[in-house]
Design a protein around this motif. Sequence first.
Motif, PDB file in Angstrom:
ATOM      1  N   SER A  44      -8.389  -7.440  11.822  1.00 42.58           N
ATOM      2  CA  SER A  44      -8.522  -7.086  10.396  1.00 42.58           C
ATOM      3  C   SER A  44      -7.168  -6.602   9.885  1.00 42.58           C
ATOM      4  N   CYS A  45      -7.071  -6.514   8.570  1.00 44.65           N
ATOM      5  CA  CYS A  45      -5.868  -5.902   7.990  1.00 44.65           C
ATOM      6  C   CYS A  45      -5.892  -4.404   8.284  1.00 44.65           C
ATOM      7  N   LEU A  66      -2.828  -2.262   9.743  1.00 42.70           N
ATOM      8  CA  LEU A  66      -2.308  -1.026   9.137  1.00 42.70           C
ATOM      9  C   LEU A  66      -2.297   0.109  10.168  1.00 42.70           C
ATOM     10  N   THR A  77      -6.346   1.591  -4.481  1.00 42.59           N
ATOM     11  CA  THR A  77      -6.295   0.665  -3.342  1.00 42.59           C
ATOM     12  C   THR A  77      -7.542   0.843  -2.497  1.00 42.59           C
ATOM     13  N   PHE A  78      -7.629   0.026  -1.453  1.00 46.80           N
ATOM     14  CA  PHE A  78      -8.755   0.076  -0.524  1.00 46.80           C
ATOM     15  C   PHE A  78      -8.561   1.255   0.436  1.00 46.80           C
ATOM     16  N   SER A  89      -8.595   1.578   3.593  1.00 41.84           N
ATOM     17  CA  SER A  89      -7.801   1.382   4.821  1.00 41.84           C
ATOM     18  C   SER A  89      -6.327   1.697   4.626  1.00 41.84           C
ATOM     19  N   THR A  90      -5.805   1.478   3.415  1.00 44.86           N
ATOM     20  CA  THR A  90      -4.387   1.748   3.148  1.00 44.86           C
ATOM     21  C   THR A  90      -4.062   3.197   3.513  1.00 44.86           C
ATOM     22  N   VAL A 123       1.204  -1.661  -2.253  1.00 41.25           N
ATOM     23  CA  VAL A 123       0.031  -2.554  -2.142  1.00 41.25           C
ATOM     24  C   VAL A 123       0.181  -3.620  -3.226  1.00 41.25           C
ATOM     25  N   ASP A 130       1.285  -3.399   2.235  1.00 40.73           N
ATOM     26  CA  ASP A 130      -0.123  -3.778   2.357  1.00 40.73           C
ATOM     27  C   ASP A 130      -0.291  -5.048   1.525  1.00 40.73           C
ATOM     28  N   GLN A 142      -3.986  -8.772   0.120  1.00 42.72           N
ATOM     29  CA  GLN A 142      -4.382  -9.773  -0.884  1.00 42.72           C
ATOM     30  C   GLN A 142      -3.250 -10.763  -1.176  1.00 42.72           C
ATOM     31  N   SER A 144      -4.701  -9.753   5.260  1.00 42.83           N
ATOM     32  CA  SER A 144      -6.144  -9.780   5.553  1.00 42.83           C
ATOM     33  C   SER A 144      -6.676 -11.202   5.451  1.00 42.83           C
ATOM     34  N   HIS A 148     -10.139 -11.421   5.647  1.00 43.74           N
ATOM     35  CA  HIS A 148     -11.552 -11.089   5.396  1.00 43.74           C
ATOM     36  C   HIS A 148     -12.163 -12.175   4.501  1.00 43.74           C
ATOM     37  N   LYS A 205     -11.035 -12.889   0.961  1.00 45.90           N
ATOM     38  CA  LYS A 205      -9.637 -13.199   0.647  1.00 45.90           C
ATOM     39  C   LYS A 205      -9.464 -14.721   0.421  1.00 45.90           C
ATOM     40  N   GLU A 231     -13.855 -11.780   9.507  1.00 46.80           N
ATOM     41  CA  GLU A 231     -12.956 -10.617   9.557  1.00 46.80           C
ATOM     42  C   GLU A 231     -11.657 -11.148  10.171  1.00 46.80           C
ATOM     43  N   GLY A 232     -10.541 -10.563   9.832  1.00 50.58           N
ATOM     44  CA  GLY A 232      -9.280 -11.036  10.429  1.00 50.58           C
ATOM     45  C   GLY A 232      -8.093 -10.491   9.679  1.00 50.58           C
ATOM     46  N   TYR A 273     -11.712  -0.645  -7.310  1.00 50.98           N
ATOM     47  CA  TYR A 273     -11.614   0.605  -6.555  1.00 50.98           C
ATOM     48  C   TYR A 273     -12.007   1.863  -7.341  1.00 50.98           C
TER      49      TYR A 273
HETATM   50  C1  LIG Z   1      -5.403  -3.599  -0.407  1.00 54.08           C
HETATM   51  C2  LIG Z   1      -6.237  -3.756   0.829  1.00 54.08           C
HETATM   52  N1  LIG Z   1      -5.821  -3.207   1.981  1.00 54.08           N
HETATM   53  C3  LIG Z   1      -6.528  -3.322   3.115  1.00 54.08           C
HETATM   54  C4  LIG Z   1      -7.714  -4.012   3.154  1.00 54.08           C
HETATM   55  C5  LIG Z   1      -8.474  -4.095   4.436  1.00 54.08           C
HETATM   56  O1  LIG Z   1      -8.585  -5.426   4.874  1.00 54.08           O
HETATM   57  P1  LIG Z   1      -9.579  -5.812   6.071  1.00 54.08           P
HETATM   58  O2  LIG Z   1     -10.941  -5.948   5.468  1.00 54.08           O
HETATM   59  O3  LIG Z   1      -9.042  -7.133   6.578  1.00 54.08           O
HETATM   60  O4  LIG Z   1      -9.491  -4.761   7.088  1.00 54.08           O
HETATM   61  C6  LIG Z   1      -8.209  -4.610   1.969  1.00 54.08           C
HETATM   62  C7  LIG Z   1      -9.487  -5.319   1.977  1.00 54.08           C
HETATM   63  O5  LIG Z   1     -10.100  -5.602   1.001  1.00 54.08           O
HETATM   64  C8  LIG Z   1      -7.450  -4.486   0.782  1.00 54.08           C
HETATM   65  O6  LIG Z   1      -7.847  -5.045  -0.363  1.00 54.08           O
END
Ligand SMILES: Cc1ncc(COP(=O)(O)O)c(C=O)c1O
Length: 374
Positions: free
Chosen positions: A55-56, A60, A81-82, A84-85, A127, A153, A156, A177, A179, A182, A188-189, A321
């Motif tokens: 995954s992204c 990260l 942002t998401f 995970s960032t 991002v 990041d 996208q 990503s 996912h 995307k 997932e990836g 978001y």
């Molecule tokens: C800006 C951003 N960062 C990180 C992610 C995380 O990606 P992943 O779902 O591949 O872990 C996403 C997923 O939507 C994202 O939009």
Amino acid sequence: MKIPFNKPYMTGKELWYIAQAHQHGWLAGDGEFTKRCHTWLENRTGTHKALLTHSCTAALEMAAILIDLCAGDEVIMPSYTFTSTANAFVLRGAVPVFVDIRADTLNIDETKIEAAITERTKAIVPVHYSGVGCEMDMIMEIAKQHDLIVIEDAAQGIMANYKERPLGSIGHIGTLSFHETKNLISGEGGALLVNDSRFAKRAEIIREKGTNRSQFFRGEVGKYSWVDVGSSYLASELVAAFLWAQLEEADDITSRRISLWNTYHQCLKASESKGWLCRPVVPECCTHNAHMYFVLLPDLIGRTRFIDKLKASQIQAIFHYVPLHKSRAGIRFSRTHGELNVTEDISTRLVRLPLWLGIEDYQAEVIREVIAAL
Ligand SMILES: Cc1ncc(COP(=O)(O)O)c(C=O)c1O
């Protein structure tokens, strides 16, 4: 919903390549399909080393380990942002420091970064929202002046450029990503792009549970063992086989998405002139990848009514978001620098329209209903 927000696109070769991986009998990571994906990513982005991850988010987290953060270190990023960032850095005890975004691209406001730097700052995480590049020249210059690492990041951002440089390949490290939401997908990836060769050797080790197994597979060492911290961040060969079918058609997929994006953009021009909405802005120096088409409505009440009206017509439009600094974990683990007025405003007004390959037959209907709802 008759017209969902997203529908994963399959090229038709995914199962064929998965069957090949099955036949080869190599199902774990770093087999033939992973190597093909790595080579493709390295050729297309120019990165020093590409590493597929599951995954992204994983990429990260690898980046956060690679830059050796200590508890209390700070990482500057947008709040729009998401999770995970930010979460990837919080896992290492670091503190995300949120600064506001630009009102045009909705990317981190590069003019606000420098004032947010403290003695604890270690990195900047731009991002690339909706596959439109951040102002990378200025961000890289700030990082150089203050000896900071830049982790893009680019979840996208595959197939999009800033000044003709692929997103994810400009900072010291980049993350992608794949996912299913995307442009290019594997369920997932993700991938880590190691642009600064200093990080390459350790990135492989972190990805392989803290071992030097990658070196062992290449015949560089006689046996492998535990040499550093790490985790299991590889994607399996089945995922890589699926992804390969997508990468092979990356140009075609991107140009078809751009055509859909352009249709929305053209057809909603008059609505913008009437002041009913604002359309996305792509700076001249960026070529985007049509990751999403969003519009900005005048206010939250209008947006809620707009989404409900489309829903009544069986069309799924969604907002994006919740700013991280307003979320429960964000309040607990991070801090803001300055006012985040644009972030807070945009998050109440942005709505994303359906965009997927195959929507061609319905796009005129979506546009008609969008204009009616406005
Ligand atoms: C800006 C951003 N960062 C990180 C992610 C995380 O990606 P992943 O779902 O591949 O872990 C996403 C997923 O939507 C994202 O939009």
